[in-house]
Write a protein that holds these residues in place. Structure first.
Motif, PDB file in Angstrom:
ATOM      1  N   TYR A 191       0.812  -1.211   0.000  1.00  0.00           N
ATOM      2  CA  TYR A 191       0.000   0.000   0.000  1.00  0.00           C
ATOM      3  C   TYR A 191       0.853   1.272   0.000  1.00  0.00           C
ATOM      4  O   TYR A 191       0.312   2.378   0.020  1.00  0.00           O
ATOM      5  CB  TYR A 191      -0.948   0.001   1.197  1.00  0.00           C
ATOM      6  N   VAL A 192       2.167   1.123  -0.013  1.00  0.00           N
ATOM      7  CA  VAL A 192       3.084   2.258  -0.150  1.00  0.00           C
ATOM      8  C   VAL A 192       3.743   2.141  -1.517  1.00  0.00           C
ATOM      9  O   VAL A 192       4.423   1.152  -1.798  1.00  0.00           O
ATOM     10  CB  VAL A 192       4.156   2.258   0.957  1.00  0.00           C
ATOM     11  N   THR A 193       3.520   3.138  -2.355  1.00  0.00           N
ATOM     12  CA  THR A 193       4.107   3.066  -3.694  1.00  0.00           C
ATOM     13  C   THR A 193       5.626   3.065  -3.607  1.00  0.00           C
ATOM     14  O   THR A 193       6.225   3.778  -2.800  1.00  0.00           O
ATOM     15  CB  THR A 193       3.631   4.241  -4.572  1.00  0.00           C
ATOM     16  N   GLY A 194       6.232   2.217  -4.419  1.00  0.00           N
ATOM     17  CA  GLY A 194       7.681   2.248  -4.537  1.00  0.00           C
ATOM     18  C   GLY A 194       8.452   1.357  -3.598  1.00  0.00           C
ATOM     19  O   GLY A 194       9.684   1.410  -3.600  1.00  0.00           O
ATOM     20  N   THR A 195       7.785   0.528  -2.785  1.00  0.00           N
ATOM     21  CA  THR A 195       8.566  -0.346  -1.905  1.00  0.00           C
ATOM     22  C   THR A 195       9.361  -1.361  -2.731  1.00  0.00           C
ATOM     23  O   THR A 195      10.526  -1.649  -2.423  1.00  0.00           O
ATOM     24  CB  THR A 195       7.677  -1.077  -0.886  1.00  0.00           C
ATOM     25  N   GLY A 196       8.752  -1.890  -3.773  1.00  0.00           N
ATOM     26  CA  GLY A 196       9.487  -2.798  -4.649  1.00  0.00           C
ATOM     27  C   GLY A 196      10.607  -2.094  -5.385  1.00  0.00           C
ATOM     28  O   GLY A 196      11.706  -2.638  -5.554  1.00  0.00           O
ATOM     29  N   CYS A 197      10.329  -0.871  -5.834  1.00  0.00           N
ATOM     30  CA  CYS A 197      11.356  -0.086  -6.520  1.00  0.00           C
ATOM     31  C   CYS A 197      12.517   0.228  -5.577  1.00  0.00           C
ATOM     32  O   CYS A 197      13.681   0.234  -5.991  1.00  0.00           O
ATOM     33  CB  CYS A 197      10.746   1.202  -7.066  1.00  0.00           C
ATOM     34  N   SER A 198      12.192   0.513  -4.313  1.00  0.00           N
ATOM     35  CA  SER A 198      13.252   0.748  -3.329  1.00  0.00           C
ATOM     36  C   SER A 198      14.093  -0.503  -3.138  1.00  0.00           C
ATOM     37  O   SER A 198      15.310  -0.425  -2.985  1.00  0.00           O
ATOM     38  CB  SER A 198      12.654   1.186  -1.989  1.00  0.00           C
ATOM     39  N   LEU A 199      13.439  -1.674  -3.143  1.00  0.00           N
ATOM     40  CA  LEU A 199      14.186  -2.925  -3.037  1.00  0.00           C
ATOM     41  C   LEU A 199      15.132  -3.080  -4.220  1.00  0.00           C
ATOM     42  O   LEU A 199      16.283  -3.501  -4.054  1.00  0.00           O
ATOM     43  CB  LEU A 199      13.231  -4.115  -2.957  1.00  0.00           C
ATOM     44  N   SER A 200      14.684  -2.732  -5.410  1.00  0.00           N
ATOM     45  CA  SER A 200      15.568  -2.808  -6.577  1.00  0.00           C
ATOM     46  C   SER A 200      16.764  -1.884  -6.409  1.00  0.00           C
ATOM     47  O   SER A 200      17.894  -2.243  -6.749  1.00  0.00           O
ATOM     48  CB  SER A 200      14.796  -2.443  -7.848  1.00  0.00           C
ATOM     49  N   ALA A 201      16.514  -0.683  -5.875  1.00  0.00           N
ATOM     50  CA  ALA A 201      17.623   0.247  -5.636  1.00  0.00           C
ATOM     51  C   ALA A 201      18.610  -0.323  -4.627  1.00  0.00           C
ATOM     52  O   ALA A 201      19.828  -0.263  -4.826  1.00  0.00           O
ATOM     53  CB  ALA A 201      17.065   1.585  -5.148  1.00  0.00           C
TER      54      ALA A 201
END
Length: 263
Positions: A191-201
């Motif tokens: 429900y928080v946008t970008g948690t997966g993207c943060s993991l990629s970073a």
């Protein structure tokens, strides 16, 4: 990798502060940069072709996220991957929305074939679609379970000589020699946008210090998300608490809370 290896990798990130070049989408630039800073790495959101060769000559890793894709982004990302290959830097590909449109799917496959030191980090539907199997998604949201993506991940490993991280309630981290599952995180995290993207970073930061499997990054993000959710009232406070938890995460927390299994 043992828990001690993950702890050591976290220490190396904080000690070396690797520079991670992020070609990521407009929605999550701030989230990804803050996550990298919180864990101890050094982010830069670089997109210009004019500086990319110079940038990759001293950067630790390249993270490519196709979340807000268009023709200009594709040209820049292709050039960045070529420069990462030239300087033998690890490349992390986040194939956001792969399977949702032909453009995203074909671009993700092109970049996967182009990158030489590749780790793919995606949700189950993106991994399934990237492998050419039939996936279930709604835009960028996965409707498949991470368990359903394991065979697709193995196909990607063989096809692209890559490592693959499948994110979900259970994370699957696969290489040509190992399959590890992690059972951390929180149901609130999607429900928080970008948690997966943060993991990629974060995967880029750990690849820069030697862990290109994605395991250390997924372990750190999973434990941090789980701990942060316990003191959060909802997605808004979780976003702030996740950064604080990443900043304070230590060996004791990882040892006590990491739920890891080898297969």
């Amino acid at each position: 990798m043992t828990i001690q290896h993950i702890i050591d990798a976290l220490h190396q990130v904080r000690e070396q502060k690797p520079l991670v070049v992020n070609m990521t989408n407009y929605v999550v630039m701030n989230n990804s940069a803050n996550a990298l800073l919180a864990i101890g790495a050094s982010p830069i959101m670089a997109h210009s072709q004019q500086e990319m060769a110079e940038m990759m000559s001293f950067a630790g890793a390249l993270v490519v996220n196709i979340g807000t894709l268009d023709s200009a982004w594709i040209t820049r990302m292709r050039h960045a991957i070529e420069q990462a290959n030239h300087y033998q830097r690890p490349v992390i590909l986040d194939p956001v929305g792969c399977g949702a449109t032909k453009l995203r799917t074909e671009t993700a496959r092109e970049f996967s074939a182009l990158a030489k030191r590749l780790t793919i980090r995606g949700n189950a539907s993106e991994i399934i679609a990237l492998a050419g199997q039939k996936s279930q998604s709604r835009g960028v949201d996965a409707l498949d379970s991470s368990e359903q993506a394991v065979d697709a991940a193995r196909q990607l490993i063989e096809r692209y000589q890559a490592n693959v991280v499948v994110s979900g309630p259970t994370d699957h981290i696969l290489t040509d020699q190992s399959h590890i599952t992690l059972h951390n995180g929180s149901p609130m995290m999607p429900y928080v946008t970008g948690t997966g993207c943060s993991l990629s970073a974060l995967t880029g930061a750990f690849a820069a210090v030697g862990d290109n499997t994605g395991l250390s990054a997924a372990s750190v993000m999973g434990v941090a998300g789980e701990l942060a959710s316990k003191i959060s009232q909802g997605p808004g406070s979780l976003q702030v608490n996740l950064l604080d938890t990443l900043y304070h995460l230590d060996a004791k927390a990882l040892t006590q809370h990491l739920a890891i299994n080898a297969h």
